[in-house]
Design a protein around this motif. Structure first.
Motif, PDB file in Angstrom:
ATOM      1  N   ASN A  23      19.007  16.831   5.227  1.00 54.25           N
ATOM      2  CA  ASN A  23      20.344  17.011   4.401  1.00 54.25           C
ATOM      3  C   ASN A  23      20.098  16.439   3.101  1.00 54.25           C
ATOM      4  O   ASN A  23      19.553  15.146   3.079  1.00 54.25           O
ATOM      5  N   ALA A  24      20.813  16.936   2.207  1.00 50.65           N
ATOM      6  CA  ALA A  24      21.088  15.931   0.964  1.00 50.65           C
ATOM      7  C   ALA A  24      21.970  14.862   1.277  1.00 50.65           C
ATOM      8  O   ALA A  24      23.278  15.225   1.512  1.00 50.65           O
ATOM      9  N   LEU A  25      21.993  13.684   0.736  1.00 55.15           N
ATOM     10  CA  LEU A  25      22.960  12.474   0.726  1.00 55.15           C
ATOM     11  C   LEU A  25      23.518  12.390  -0.326  1.00 55.15           C
ATOM     12  O   LEU A  25      24.704  11.844  -0.858  1.00 55.15           O
ATOM     13  N   ALA A  26      22.836  12.595  -1.476  1.00 52.36           N
ATOM     14  CA  ALA A  26      23.365  12.335  -3.065  1.00 52.36           C
ATOM     15  C   ALA A  26      22.535  13.446  -3.857  1.00 52.36           C
ATOM     16  O   ALA A  26      21.359  13.924  -3.683  1.00 52.36           O
ATOM     17  N   ALA A  27      23.404  13.855  -4.912  1.00 49.33           N
ATOM     18  CA  ALA A  27      22.666  14.870  -6.011  1.00 49.33           C
ATOM     19  C   ALA A  27      23.190  14.555  -7.237  1.00 49.33           C
ATOM     20  O   ALA A  27      24.115  14.035  -7.618  1.00 49.33           O
ATOM     21  N   CYS A  28      22.333  14.979  -8.167  1.00 42.09           N
ATOM     22  CA  CYS A  28      22.542  15.023  -9.610  1.00 42.09           C
ATOM     23  C   CYS A  28      21.802  16.032 -10.489  1.00 42.09           C
ATOM     24  O   CYS A  28      20.845  16.379  -9.965  1.00 42.09           O
ATOM     25  N   ARG A  29      22.170  16.240 -11.453  1.00 42.10           N
ATOM     26  CA  ARG A  29      21.406  17.211 -12.454  1.00 42.10           C
ATOM     27  C   ARG A  29      21.056  16.559 -13.533  1.00 42.10           C
ATOM     28  O   ARG A  29      21.806  15.750 -14.236  1.00 42.10           O
ATOM     29  N   VAL A  30      19.849  16.919 -14.118  1.00 46.32           N
ATOM     30  CA  VAL A  30      19.372  16.212 -15.392  1.00 46.32           C
ATOM     31  C   VAL A  30      18.975  17.449 -16.342  1.00 46.32           C
ATOM     32  O   VAL A  30      18.264  18.317 -15.853  1.00 46.32           O
ATOM     33  N   PHE A  31      19.174  17.226 -17.555  1.00 45.62           N
ATOM     34  CA  PHE A  31      18.842  18.140 -18.763  1.00 45.62           C
ATOM     35  C   PHE A  31      18.896  17.833 -20.108  1.00 45.62           C
ATOM     36  O   PHE A  31      19.335  16.970 -20.308  1.00 45.62           O
ATOM     37  N   GLN A  32      18.167  18.554 -20.822  1.00 42.06           N
ATOM     38  CA  GLN A  32      18.285  18.315 -22.163  1.00 42.06           C
ATOM     39  C   GLN A  32      19.226  19.436 -22.927  1.00 42.06           C
ATOM     40  O   GLN A  32      19.036  20.526 -22.680  1.00 42.06           O
ATOM     41  N   GLU A  33      20.135  18.921 -23.766  1.00 41.43           N
ATOM     42  CA  GLU A  33      20.980  19.760 -24.539  1.00 41.43           C
ATOM     43  C   GLU A  33      20.866  19.229 -26.014  1.00 41.43           C
ATOM     44  O   GLU A  33      21.183  18.029 -26.332  1.00 41.43           O
ATOM     45  N   GLU A  34      20.582  20.312 -26.990  1.00 40.64           N
ATOM     46  CA  GLU A  34      20.261  19.854 -28.111  1.00 40.64           C
ATOM     47  C   GLU A  34      19.304  18.554 -28.447  1.00 40.64           C
ATOM     48  O   GLU A  34      19.636  17.895 -29.282  1.00 40.64           O
ATOM     49  N   GLY A  35      18.295  18.708 -27.747  1.00 41.49           N
ATOM     50  CA  GLY A  35      17.414  17.589 -27.800  1.00 41.49           C
ATOM     51  C   GLY A  35      17.570  16.252 -27.158  1.00 41.49           C
ATOM     52  O   GLY A  35      17.131  15.210 -27.468  1.00 41.49           O
ATOM     53  N   GLN A  36      18.885  16.239 -26.638  1.00 43.42           N
ATOM     54  CA  GLN A  36      19.267  14.871 -25.892  1.00 43.42           C
ATOM     55  C   GLN A  36      19.293  14.985 -24.382  1.00 43.42           C
ATOM     56  O   GLN A  36      19.922  15.973 -24.020  1.00 43.42           O
ATOM     57  N   TRP A  37      18.750  14.049 -24.006  1.00 47.47           N
ATOM     58  CA  TRP A  37      18.856  14.029 -22.460  1.00 47.47           C
ATOM     59  C   TRP A  37      20.108  13.444 -21.844  1.00 47.47           C
ATOM     60  O   TRP A  37      20.578  12.604 -22.488  1.00 47.47           O
ATOM     61  N   THR A  38      20.761  14.262 -20.837  1.00 46.55           N
ATOM     62  CA  THR A  38      21.895  13.946 -20.257  1.00 46.55           C
ATOM     63  C   THR A  38      21.849  14.187 -18.704  1.00 46.55           C
ATOM     64  O   THR A  38      21.077  14.979 -18.256  1.00 46.55           O
ATOM     65  N   PHE A  39      22.653  13.713 -17.833  1.00 43.96           N
ATOM     66  CA  PHE A  39      22.860  13.979 -16.525  1.00 43.96           C
ATOM     67  C   PHE A  39      24.308  14.084 -16.279  1.00 43.96           C
ATOM     68  O   PHE A  39      25.371  13.892 -17.146  1.00 43.96           O
ATOM     69  N   GLY A  40      24.547  14.626 -15.073  1.00 44.84           N
ATOM     70  CA  GLY A  40      25.882  14.935 -14.649  1.00 44.84           C
ATOM     71  C   GLY A  40      26.129  15.426 -13.192  1.00 44.84           C
ATOM     72  O   GLY A  40      24.985  15.578 -12.357  1.00 44.84           O
ATOM     73  N   ARG A  41      27.204  15.465 -12.850  1.00 50.71           N
ATOM     74  CA  ARG A  41      27.415  16.213 -11.397  1.00 50.71           C
ATOM     75  C   ARG A  41      26.981  15.155 -10.465  1.00 50.71           C
ATOM     76  O   ARG A  41      26.303  15.712  -9.334  1.00 50.71           O
TER      77      ARG A  41
END
Length: 111
Positions: A23-41
């Motif tokens: 089971n997942a206890l925690a989650a997050c997504r990571v991505f690049q948008e317009e060359g900038q690293w970001t995370f969310g959710r």
């Protein structure tokens, strides 16, 4: 129904699993948008909140970003979580804004 957007197709999903890896206890997504690293959710299961898993999740995200030569990361933090991110070295940038009916603030961290 889960909320999806264009970043979900490109994002790396990061999960913290229980000891049995069932089971997942925690989650997050990571991505690049317009060359900038970001995370969310970023999400931690209600049953395990207050046990430091949010911090562990962010440590995993920072490790992932470092492995991908990221120098800086941004997020749109919910205002109620601002102090959590500040403890992790994030700084606010700009004014509070509405995103999906929830107050957010942009936060930035140099890695």
């Amino acid at each position: 129904m889960p909320e999806l957007d264009d970043q979900d197709l490109e994002a790396t999903q990061v999960f913290l699993l229980n000891d049995k890896r069932t089971n997942a206890l925690a989650a997050c997504r990571v991505f690049q948008e317009e060359g900038q690293w970001t995370f969310g959710r970023v999400a931690v299961a209600a049953s395990v909140r207050g046990q430091g898993l949010g911090r562990k999740m962010m440590e995993a995200v920072h490790e992932y970003l470092t492995q991908h030569d990221a120098k800086k990361v941004i997020c749109h933090a919910q205002v109620h979580a601002q102090a959590f991110y500040e403890k992790l070295g994030y700084q606010t940038q700009g004014d509070i804004f509405d995103e999906g009916g929830v107050s957010h603030i942009m936060m930035v961290k140099t890695l």
